[in-house]
Design an enzyme around this catalytic site. Structure first.
Site, short mmCIF file in Angstrom:
data_model
loop_
_atom_site.label_atom_id
_atom_site.label_comp_id
_atom_site.label_asym_id
_atom_site.label_seq_id
_atom_site.Cartn_x
_atom_site.Cartn_y
_atom_site.Cartn_z
N LYS A 286 4.62 -1.36 -3.15
CA LYS A 286 3.54 -0.58 -3.36
C LYS A 286 4.07 1.10 -3.02
O LYS A 286 3.93 2.03 -3.73
CB LYS A 286 2.37 -0.51 -2.19
CG LYS A 286 1.49 -1.70 -2.65
CD LYS A 286 0.65 -2.45 -1.62
CE LYS A 286 -0.39 -3.58 -2.14
NZ LYS A 286 -0.82 -4.10 -1.03
N GLN B 166 -2.65 -3.52 5.00
CA GLN B 166 -2.42 -4.86 4.30
C GLN B 166 -2.89 -6.06 4.94
O GLN B 166 -2.81 -6.38 6.13
CB GLN B 166 -0.81 -4.89 4.52
CG GLN B 166 -0.20 -6.06 3.55
CD GLN B 166 -0.19 -5.91 2.23
OE1 GLN B 166 -0.31 -4.97 1.34
NE2 GLN B 166 -0.74 -7.15 1.48
N ASP C 152 -9.16 -0.06 -1.75
CA ASP C 152 -8.97 -1.47 -2.06
C ASP C 152 -10.35 -2.17 -1.84
O ASP C 152 -10.47 -3.30 -2.36
CB ASP C 152 -8.51 -2.15 -0.62
CG ASP C 152 -6.95 -2.81 -0.83
OD1 ASP C 152 -6.57 -3.11 -1.89
OD2 ASP C 152 -6.41 -3.42 0.25
#
Ligand SMILES: NC(=O)c1ccc[n+]([C@@H]2O[C@H](COP(=O)([O-])OP(=O)(O)OC[C@H]3O[C@@H](n4cnc5c(N)ncnc54)[C@H](OP(=O)(O)O)[C@@H]3O)[C@@H](O)[C@H]2O)c1
Length: 297
Positions: free
Chosen positions: A54, A98, A121
């Site tokens: 990322k 994450q 997300d």
């Protein structure tokens, strides 16, 4: 019927090129650089690898990126405090934590702490609710949004199709079922969602026009579970031992590719299918968050 491969890397690159152009426009016309913060707790090797992918993509596309790497022993309270600081940071438009996170940290508490307008997300309950209600102003989780984009850009007819989704997780199966059953263009599918307690699984799979496997079980979907001409999307990423491989393992999907490929009209490989789409959609969502924050969208 011979299958056509869906090239996820090439489609992700198309999206990345669009994102790059959008970022150039934001910089030129609005002096605005989108910013993404990625929080990593601990040293899980897969998570470390995802986070550095990322970072690299942010650098390639010109997104300002900040990585916050916290020790494995970080408490939930400390993590929430870090998120709270990022919620107020002006140059950060998107925040990602994450996953997986390990107990005693409760993922749902963590996702709920992220400012929903920075929740690139799409895991905050407000964004989950918006998706369930068909409100397009929220953020959608990157992997299922990537699956829809793969289908669209491969020319798959989603409207009216019977889509069978194997897996009901919060990050893939459940949101994908919501995305594809929306009353909207490139959706309008009849969706059946299956899980580990589903009966007659093979029979249900055989009735799919589009079969999506997201269960985390190597090569689970066999040829006798797929009808001739179906479209098969493999979300799974599984490590299987392979003594001949340099690392001693190799990555396979949830679909037995060799068996299923000849029957499918379109199929994604693993790797090189859904995987690259997840990061492309994250970058897309970050740019969207920056535009929304500055009233450009
Ligand atoms: N390509 C990407 O970017 C990407 C992103 C995320 C995940 N993944 C991969 O996608 C896979 C799924 O991830 P996830 O996070 O959704 O996994 P997860 O949270 O473990 O959920 C798995 C789901 O599959 C169901 N399931 C498990 N075994 C099954 C079986 N034999 N038959 C039917 N259903 C079964 C489970 O049912 P229950 O609900 O009944 O337990 C659950 O709903 C993994 O391989 C993961 O690595 C890939």
């Amino acid at each position: 019927m011979s299958a056509k491969l869906i090239d996820g890397r090439a489609i992700a690159e198309q999206i990345n090129a669009e994102t790059l152009a959008a970022i150039a426009g934001l910089k030129d016309q609005h002096h605005l650089t989108p910013g993404l913060a990625v929080i990593l707790v601990g040293e899980n090797p897969a998570s470390v690898a995802y986070v550095s992918m990322k970072d690299k993509m942010c650098a390639r596309l010109g997104i300002h990126s900040e990585r916050v790497h916290l020790p494995a022993a970080t408490s939930q309270g400390e993590l929430l405090a870090v998120i709270n600081d990022l919620n107020f940071k002006r140059e950060i438009h998107g925040i990602l934590v994450q996953s997986p996170l390990s107990p005693p940290i409760a993922e749902e508490k963590v996702f709920a702490e992220i400012d929903p307008t920075k929740d690139v997300d799409g895991f905050h309950p407000l964004n989950v609710g918006k998706l369930a209600l068909g409100d397009p102003t929220g953020f959608r989780p990157c992997t299922p949004a990537g699956v829809q984009e793969l289908l669209i850009r491969s020319g798959a007819a989603i409207d009216g199709a019977h889509v069978v989704v194997l897996g009901r997780s919060r990050i893939v199966g459940r949101p994908l079922s919501l995305i594809l059953s929306q009353k909207a263009a490139n959706a309008n599918a009849t969706v059946t969602i299956c899980h580990s307690r589903s009966s007659h699984l093979a029979e249900i799979c055989r009735s799919a026009d589009i079969l999506v496997a997201a269960i985390g079980s190597p090569r689970f979907v066999k040829a006798d579970m797929v009808r001739d001409g179906a479209i098969v999307i493999d979300v799974g990423i599984n490590r299987v031992e392979d003594k001949g491989a340099t690392k001693g393992y190799r990555i396979v999907g949830d679909v037995d590719f060799e068996e299923v490929m000849p029957k499918a009209s379109l199929i994604t490989p693993v790797p090189g299918g859904v995987g690259p789409m997840t990061i492309a959609m994250l970058m897309h969502n970050t740019v969207r968050a920056a535009r929304m924050r500055h009233g450009i969208e």
